[in-house]
Scaffold this active site. Structure first.
Site, PDB file in Angstrom:
ATOM      1  N   LYS A   1       0.859  -1.192   0.000  1.00  0.00           N
ATOM      2  CA  LYS A   1       0.000   0.000   0.000  1.00  0.00           C
ATOM      3  C   LYS A   1       0.884   1.227   0.000  1.00  0.00           C
ATOM      4  O   LYS A   1       2.020   1.179   0.472  1.00  0.00           O
ATOM      5  CB  LYS A   1      -0.870   0.018   1.260  1.00  0.00           C
ATOM      6  CG  LYS A   1      -2.087   0.895   1.131  1.00  0.00           C
ATOM      7  CD  LYS A   1      -3.207   0.128   0.488  1.00  0.00           C
ATOM      8  CE  LYS A   1      -4.510   0.877   0.436  1.00  0.00           C
ATOM      9  NZ  LYS A   1      -5.608  -0.038   0.062  1.00  0.00           N
TER      10      LYS A   1
HETATM   11  N1  GLU Z   1      -7.325   0.066  -3.273  1.00  0.00           N
HETATM   12  C1  GLU Z   1      -8.076  -1.135  -3.525  1.00  0.00           C
HETATM   13  C2  GLU Z   1      -8.078  -2.025  -2.305  1.00  0.00           C
HETATM   14  O1  GLU Z   1      -7.903  -1.581  -1.201  1.00  0.00           O
HETATM   15  C3  GLU Z   1      -7.629  -1.826  -4.795  1.00  0.00           C
HETATM   16  C4  GLU Z   1      -6.210  -2.268  -4.815  1.00  0.00           C
HETATM   17  C5  GLU Z   1      -5.769  -2.762  -6.181  1.00  0.00           C
HETATM   18  O2  GLU Z   1      -6.550  -2.795  -7.085  1.00  0.00           O
HETATM   19  O3  GLU Z   1      -4.581  -3.116  -6.279  1.00  0.00           O
HETATM   20  O4  GLU Z   1      -8.343  -3.186  -2.391  1.00  0.00           O
END
Ligand code: GLU
Length: 410
Positions: free
Chosen positions: A103
């Site tokens: 993240k």
């Molecule tokens: N931000 C989204 C999540 O928390 C998608 C992450 C992604 O598609 O890599 O799952």
């Protein structure tokens, strides 16, 4: 250990106990592989220098390249990003995508930035972290405060270093190597899960009422798809306020209204409702689809919904989770319920690598297959082990990561 990560660790440990994982294995799985904190300095429109703090935290890569969103939000800090990175590790494992978890984010209020500033900020962040990300290393995607345009800038800047590379990021615009159905994917996945859960009780979408906290990308698509499926969405809140109509809100009109006025507050033909009022509303299904930590020890006793489907990441604090469980309220956890976004991110990455485009019907079909299959696996595991759905989801996710780690070795 910090507060938010300590909470996430609690769920991990419940699963680790059931899996009988050694303390060494627990430590190996919990500790992030790499945490990077960078300065993001840019020229603001007024000629001054703006200096922001950016993060990319890579939690685990035992099952594949790391995957996870990029959040631009004032509350972004290292602890939160680490928590969310670990959730990505378990989430990608629950839905069995060949990914690990990561993240990133920048602590910034994007509402105070011009488009030009947002673009320069994104490009500068890529300049700072480009060597640690990439299609086979770590693939960012949209999250709170970021969108397809930000991903387009991200890709463009990354390509200045490495040449043509659409798979370096997902959630891109459809016109620029993005996938059909990615923007709606998290919301669609949430509805798919809500439907499957109601189905276990002999109900369908039209038999239930829904309240949604949040009307951003996830909340608005979930509301729209529920509405299309005949579900009655009676309450919605966002940053501007909340609206309530026991007969069901017309979500198509609400969306048009929110687009024009900047939020849901004041939607004609509805009553006003507060955020606290929405969380305590007499509905069948409550869907938190905004920030983390909104269900607390204080308000969990007021919840009147029968079911909670966690569209946001980490919306329920552990104390609240226990209270809700004792009160017999069934909670479908984030790492399962909101996995639709990363699932279609995976499809986008696959299309980019194969240089072959899928149509929308194919994306939706494959998404529904994965969501339903994962739901049934978690449900059956919960029945078999007599544990809550959250524990069962962690059991499935952590178990897969632990096995991959043990098989690969260090
Ligand atoms: N931000 C989204 C999540 O928390 C998608 C992450 C992604 O598609 O890599 O799952």
């Amino acid at each position: 250990m910090s507060d938010s990560f300590a909470n996430a660790t609690l769920y991990f440990n419940q699963a680790a106990d059931l899996l009988d994982l050694s303390s060494n294995m627990r430590r190996l799985l919990l500790m992030p592989e790499r945490e990077v904190k960078v300065q993001v300095a840019l020229e603001m429109d007024n000629g001054e220098i703006g200096t922001f703090v950016g993060f990319r935290i890579q939690h685990d890569s035992s099952r594949g390249p790391m995957k996870g969103g990029l959040r631009f939000h004032p509350e972004v800090d290292g602890d939160e990003v680490l928590t969310l990175a670990s959730l990505m590790t378990w989430k990608t494992a629950v839905v069995n995508l060949p990914y690990g978890g990561a993240k990133g984010g920048i602590a910034v209020d994007t509402r105070k930035l011009s488009q030009g500033e947002l673009e320069r900020m994104t490009r500068k962040f890529v300049d700072e972290i480009h060597d640690m990300v990439g299609p086979d290393k770590d693939i960012p995607a949209p999250d709170m405060g970021t969108n397809a345009q930000v991903m387009a800038w991200f890709m463009n800047q990354y390509e200045k270093f490495y040449g043509f590379n659409p798979a370096c990021v997902t959630g891109k615009p459809v016109e620029l190597h993005g996938s059909e159905g990615r923007e709606e994917a998290t919301g669609r996945g949430v509805v798919c899960i809500a439907k499957a859960m109601l189905g276990k009780f002999g109900k369908n979408l039209p038999d239930a009422t829904f309240a949604l906290q949040g009307f951003g990308n996830v909340g608005s698509y979930a509301a729209k798809i529920l509405h299309e499926g005949g579900g009655k969405v009676v309450g919605v809140t966002d940053m501007t306020g909340g609206v309530w109509n026991p007969e069901g809100l017309n979500i198509i009109e609400l969306q048009a209204y929110a687009n024009k006025s900047g939020g849901v507050a004041g939607f004609p033909g509805s009553d006003a409702i507060t955020n606290a009022g929405l969380l305590a509303a007499p509905v069948d299904v409550l869907i938190p689809a905004a920030l983390g930590g909104v269900l607390t020890a204080d308000n969990a006793k007021d919840v009147r919904a029968k079911y909670i489907v966690e569209a946001a990441n980490n919306p329920t604090r552990p104390e609240a989770d226990e209270i809700l469980r004792d009160r017999g309220i069934l909670c479908v956890p984030d790492i399962l319920a909101n996995a639709g976004g990363v699932t279609v991110s995976y499809f986008e990455w696959v299309q980019n690598q194969q240089k072959f485009r899928w149509d929308l019907a194919h994306v939706r079909h494959e998404l529904e297959k994965i969501m339903l299959d994962s739901f049934n696996k978690v449900w059956d595991l919960a029945q078999e082990k007599k544990v809550p759905l959250r524990t069962a989801a962690y059991l499935l996710g952590v178990g897969r990561v632990a096995r991959a780690t043990a098989l690969g070795g260090i």
